[in-house]
Design an enzyme around this catalytic site. Structure first.
Site, PDB file in Angstrom:
ATOM      1  N   LYS A  22       0.830  -1.214   0.000  1.00 37.88           N
ATOM      2  CA  LYS A  22       0.000   0.000   0.000  1.00 37.88           C
ATOM      3  C   LYS A  22       0.861   1.258   0.000  1.00 37.88           C
ATOM      4  CE  LYS A  22      -1.631   1.548   4.126  1.00 37.88           C
ATOM      5  NZ  LYS A  22      -1.320   2.959   4.374  1.00 37.88           N
ATOM      6  N   ASN A  23       1.872   1.287   0.861  1.00 37.79           N
ATOM      7  CA  ASN A  23       2.647   2.526   1.011  1.00 37.79           C
ATOM      8  C   ASN A  23       3.574   2.784  -0.174  1.00 37.79           C
ATOM      9  OD1 ASN A  23       1.316   2.996   3.343  1.00 37.79           O
ATOM     10  ND2 ASN A  23       3.051   2.605   4.717  1.00 37.79           N
ATOM     11  N   ARG A  92      -4.493  10.513   5.301  1.00 35.79           N
ATOM     12  CA  ARG A  92      -3.482  11.580   5.286  1.00 35.79           C
ATOM     13  C   ARG A  92      -2.612  11.539   4.036  1.00 35.79           C
ATOM     14  NH1 ARG A  92      -1.933  14.177   9.611  1.00 35.79           N
ATOM     15  NH2 ARG A  92       0.146  14.247   8.745  1.00 35.79           N
ATOM     16  N   CYS A 116      -3.974  12.592  14.084  1.00 40.66           N
ATOM     17  CA  CYS A 116      -4.588  11.277  13.904  1.00 40.66           C
ATOM     18  C   CYS A 116      -4.274  10.436  15.130  1.00 40.66           C
ATOM     19  CB  CYS A 116      -4.076  10.610  12.640  1.00 40.66           C
ATOM     20  SG  CYS A 116      -2.377  10.097  12.761  1.00 40.66           S
ATOM     21  N   ARG A 121       0.724  14.994  13.513  1.00 40.45           N
ATOM     22  CA  ARG A 121       1.539  14.607  12.352  1.00 40.45           C
ATOM     23  C   ARG A 121       1.645  15.800  11.420  1.00 40.45           C
ATOM     24  NH1 ARG A 121      -0.369   8.787  10.226  1.00 40.45           N
ATOM     25  NH2 ARG A 121       1.462   8.925   8.901  1.00 40.45           N
ATOM     26  N   ASP A 304       5.711   0.780  11.958  1.00 37.00           N
ATOM     27  CA  ASP A 304       4.467   0.136  11.515  1.00 37.00           C
ATOM     28  C   ASP A 304       4.364  -1.333  11.944  1.00 37.00           C
ATOM     29  OD1 ASP A 304       3.538   2.442  10.447  1.00 37.00           O
ATOM     30  OD2 ASP A 304       3.708   1.865   8.356  1.00 37.00           O
ATOM     31  N   ILE A 326       9.544   7.356  16.362  1.00 34.03           N
ATOM     32  CA  ILE A 326       8.951   8.034  15.190  1.00 34.03           C
ATOM     33  C   ILE A 326       7.635   8.741  15.565  1.00 34.03           C
ATOM     34  CG2 ILE A 326       8.211   7.768  12.779  1.00 34.03           C
ATOM     35  CD1 ILE A 326      10.882   6.537  12.861  1.00 34.03           C
ATOM     36  N   ARG A 396      -8.287  -0.622   5.677  1.00 36.20           N
ATOM     37  CA  ARG A 396      -7.520   0.421   4.964  1.00 36.20           C
ATOM     38  C   ARG A 396      -6.172  -0.108   4.505  1.00 36.20           C
ATOM     39  NH1 ARG A 396      -6.436   5.575   8.243  1.00 36.20           N
ATOM     40  NH2 ARG A 396      -5.243   5.866   6.337  1.00 36.20           N
TER      41      ARG A 396
HETATM   42  C1  UD1 Z   1       4.726   7.023   6.426  1.00 34.84           C
HETATM   43  C2  UD1 Z   1       3.865   5.787   6.316  1.00 34.84           C
HETATM   44  C3  UD1 Z   1       3.480   5.312   7.712  1.00 34.84           C
HETATM   45  C4  UD1 Z   1       4.717   5.104   8.558  1.00 34.84           C
HETATM   46  C5  UD1 Z   1       5.609   6.326   8.551  1.00 34.84           C
HETATM   47  C6  UD1 Z   1       6.937   6.122   9.245  1.00 34.84           C
HETATM   48  C7  UD1 Z   1       2.688   6.015   4.223  1.00 34.84           C
HETATM   49  C8  UD1 Z   1       1.395   6.314   3.548  1.00 34.84           C
HETATM   50  N1  UD1 Z   1       2.656   6.134   5.574  1.00 34.84           N
HETATM   51  O1  UD1 Z   1       3.964   8.040   7.075  1.00 34.84           O
HETATM   52  O2  UD1 Z   1       2.750   4.097   7.571  1.00 34.84           O
HETATM   53  O3  UD1 Z   1       4.331   4.827   9.892  1.00 34.84           O
HETATM   54  O4  UD1 Z   1       5.893   6.721   7.188  1.00 34.84           O
HETATM   55  O5  UD1 Z   1       7.619   5.065   8.670  1.00 34.84           O
HETATM   56  O6  UD1 Z   1       3.667   5.651   3.622  1.00 34.84           O
HETATM   57  N2  UD1 Z   1       7.279  14.792  10.399  1.00 34.84           N
HETATM   58  C9  UD1 Z   1       7.375  16.136  10.681  1.00 34.84           C
HETATM   59  N3  UD1 Z   1       7.036  17.018   9.704  1.00 34.84           N
HETATM   60  C10 UD1 Z   1       6.613  16.611   8.471  1.00 34.84           C
HETATM   61  C11 UD1 Z   1       6.535  15.245   8.191  1.00 34.84           C
HETATM   62  C12 UD1 Z   1       6.879  14.352   9.192  1.00 34.84           C
HETATM   63  O7  UD1 Z   1       7.752  16.528  11.787  1.00 34.84           O
HETATM   64  O8  UD1 Z   1       6.343  17.479   7.630  1.00 34.84           O
HETATM   65  C13 UD1 Z   1       7.647  13.811  11.433  1.00 34.84           C
HETATM   66  C14 UD1 Z   1       6.469  12.917  11.854  1.00 34.84           C
HETATM   67  O9  UD1 Z   1       5.671  13.536  12.817  1.00 34.84           O
HETATM   68  C15 UD1 Z   1       7.190  11.705  12.379  1.00 34.84           C
HETATM   69  C16 UD1 Z   1       8.409  11.616  11.453  1.00 34.84           C
HETATM   70  O10 UD1 Z   1       8.561  12.897  10.876  1.00 34.84           O
HETATM   71  O11 UD1 Z   1       7.632  11.922  13.679  1.00 34.84           O
HETATM   72  C17 UD1 Z   1       8.310  10.595  10.359  1.00 34.84           C
HETATM   73  O12 UD1 Z   1       7.058  10.732   9.702  1.00 34.84           O
HETATM   74  P1  UD1 Z   1       6.904  10.388   8.159  1.00 34.84           P
HETATM   75  O13 UD1 Z   1       8.024   9.507   7.743  1.00 34.84           O
HETATM   76  O14 UD1 Z   1       6.692  11.648   7.413  1.00 34.84           O
HETATM   77  O15 UD1 Z   1       5.561   9.558   8.156  1.00 34.84           O
HETATM   78  P2  UD1 Z   1       4.461   9.557   7.009  1.00 34.84           P
HETATM   79  O16 UD1 Z   1       5.080   9.795   5.684  1.00 34.84           O
HETATM   80  O17 UD1 Z   1       3.305  10.392   7.436  1.00 34.84           O
END
Ligand code: UD1
Length: 416
Positions: A22-23, A92, A116, A121, A304, A326, A396
């Site tokens: 999915k991701n 998201r 969420c 996030r 995850d 994370i 999902r």
């Molecule tokens: C993606 C995955 C999710 C997984 C996560 C971490 C998808 C659709 N989702 O989520 O399943 O749990 O990676 O492996 O692929 N952060 C910030 N600012 C930002 C973006 C992120 O501070 O603009 C922080 C987040 O709060 C978190 C960290 O960075 O602490 C990593 O998040 P991120 O890798 O961005 O997660 P997602 O891409 O949302």
């Protein structure tokens, strides 16, 4: 709303095929916006999140057909640049259209995703990087509205490794003018697979699989024909189903290289792992040991799989710990596991599990995709019946999860 009735305790045994990731699928679907024409994506899991992204692409103006795990997406008519609240609030990852829309239309309006079940996030890293490429943003009526005359390549250093920001900015940078350097980029297999697909469309990205991606902007991209990589989180969850019931399993059509540290943790806990190029087998002979786990960006232990491992460690005598780096608030599921009799104490970003208690079935409520999987896995080893509600979270992200587990010996019924 559907729920599961799960009768424990059944041993999980047999062979099963992993679904597509999915991701990996979600950003690749968004990347179709970058090139007009007919795109074909195979091995796509039939999941609510994939269907949500398909809906979003239709709203933007694409024609999307999804049959037999194959997506056909025609993007010639992508004239709308807006992603509405109704869709973004349910997923998201809708934010992934921001980069491609800025690149194609010079304009994007995407509902601001809220918090969420995993906690706050933010998307600040996405926006800061787009600004460096020359986009300007304002927030109006709950929407992020971005505009740019022309995206121009830039040096971008991500303060935190972010899968979402890396994917989004990569998609915007491939047609930006000149060179873009992404430093401290996420190295997850889903990012590498996106970069490979973009290159197959005509992009020029080097450094794949590393934390420095160099992108030489190109004028035009062409439609993709691709097959999604296997879902490493689903694979890990299926391995846990066998491990938690002390059964045995072979997961076929997966990629063991994507699960390095996870397989090591299974071995440290006393499970036997054997791999081929595209399969993983787990068996459960002998004594089991408690573990210490810290989640980290890839190739570290994936957040995850954190809730599912907590379920597994609840069945192993001794003191285990999981430190979450994370998403520090990703522990909502622990109170549900406690309802089954698990001994889990939360302290800041860490949980301490004193494993080995006999678990007994109870009504439970899922709070997110991976939490839902953890509750289902724990229910497999809980005596009597466990009712897991809000199972739409599982739908999902896990294709046919209850059918896969039922074929392996579980007793799971879906009821309304
Ligand atoms: C993606 C995955 C999710 C997984 C996560 C971490 C998808 C659709 N989702 O989520 O399943 O749990 O990676 O492996 O692929 N952060 C910030 N600012 C930002 C973006 C992120 O501070 O603009 C922080 C987040 O709060 C978190 C960290 O960075 O602490 C990593 O998040 P991120 O890798 O961005 O997660 P997602 O891409 O949302």
């Amino acid at each position: 709303m559907d729920k599961f009735l799960i009768k424990g305790i059944q041993k999980i045994k047999g062979t099963i095929t992993a679904s597509g990731a999915k991701n990996a699928g979600l950003p690749i679907m968004a990347a179709t916006i970058l090139a007009s024409g007919k795109h074909i994506i195979k091995n796509v899991p039939d999941l609510i999140d994939i269907r949500t992204m398909a809906k979003l692409l239709r709203i933007i103006g694409a024609q999307v057909n999804f049959e037999n795990n194959t997506l056909k997406i025609i993007t010639n008519g992508c004239d709308n640049h807006s992603a509405p609240y109704d869709l973004v609030k349910t997923m998201r990852a809708s934010i992934y259209v921001l980069g491609p829309l800025l690149a194609r239309k010079g304009e994007a309006k995407v509902s601001f995703p809220g918090g969420c079940a995993l906690g706050a996030r933010p998307i600040d890293l996405h926006l800061k990087a787009f600004e460096k490429l020359g986009a300007k943003f304002e927030v109006k009526h709950g929407y992020i509205c971005g505009k740019t005359e022309k995206l121009i390549g830039a040096n971008i250093f991500f303060e935190t490794k972010s899968v979402g920001a890396t994917a989004n900015v990569l998609m915007a940078a491939v047609t930006a003018q000149g060179k873009t350097l992404l430093q401290n980029a996420a190295c997850e297999p889903e990012i590498t697979s996106l970069a490979k697909v973009l290159n197959s469309m005509g992009a020029n990205i080097t450094g794949l699989g590393t934390e420095i991606l160099e992108i030489q902007g190109v004028e035009k991209l062409y439609p993709m024909k691709t097959t999604l990589i296997p879902d490493r989180i689903e694979t890990g969850s299926l391995l846990i189903a066998a491990a938690i019931t002390r059964g045995s399993i072979t997961v076929e059509n997966c990629n063991p290289d994507h699960l390095g540290i996870v397989l090591e943790k299974f071995e440290n806990a006393g499970f036997q792992i054997t791999t081929t190029k595209d399969s993983i087998s787990l068996s459960s002979k002998g004594d089991k040991s408690s573990l210490e786990i810290t989640t980290n960006p890839y190739p570290g232990f994936p957040t995850d799989l954190q809730p599912q491992f907590a379920a597994l460690l609840s069945t192993i005598s001794g003191k285990s710990s999981i430190y979450e780096t994370i998403f520090p608030d990703r522990f909502m599921y622990t109170t549900e596991l406690q309802r089954l009799g698990a001994d889990i104490k939360l302290s800041g970003n860490e949980i301490i599990i004193r494993g080995g208690n006999k678990l007994s079935g109870a009504p439970l409520m899922a709070s997110d995709i991976r939490a839902a999987a953890a509750l289902v896995l724990a229910a497999l080893v809980s005596s009597g019946e466990t009712e897991v509600s809000r199972i739409y979270h599982l739908d999902r992200g896990y294709e046919n999860f209850e059918n896969k587990l039922t074929n392996l010996g579980a007793n799971i019924k879906r009821v309304q």
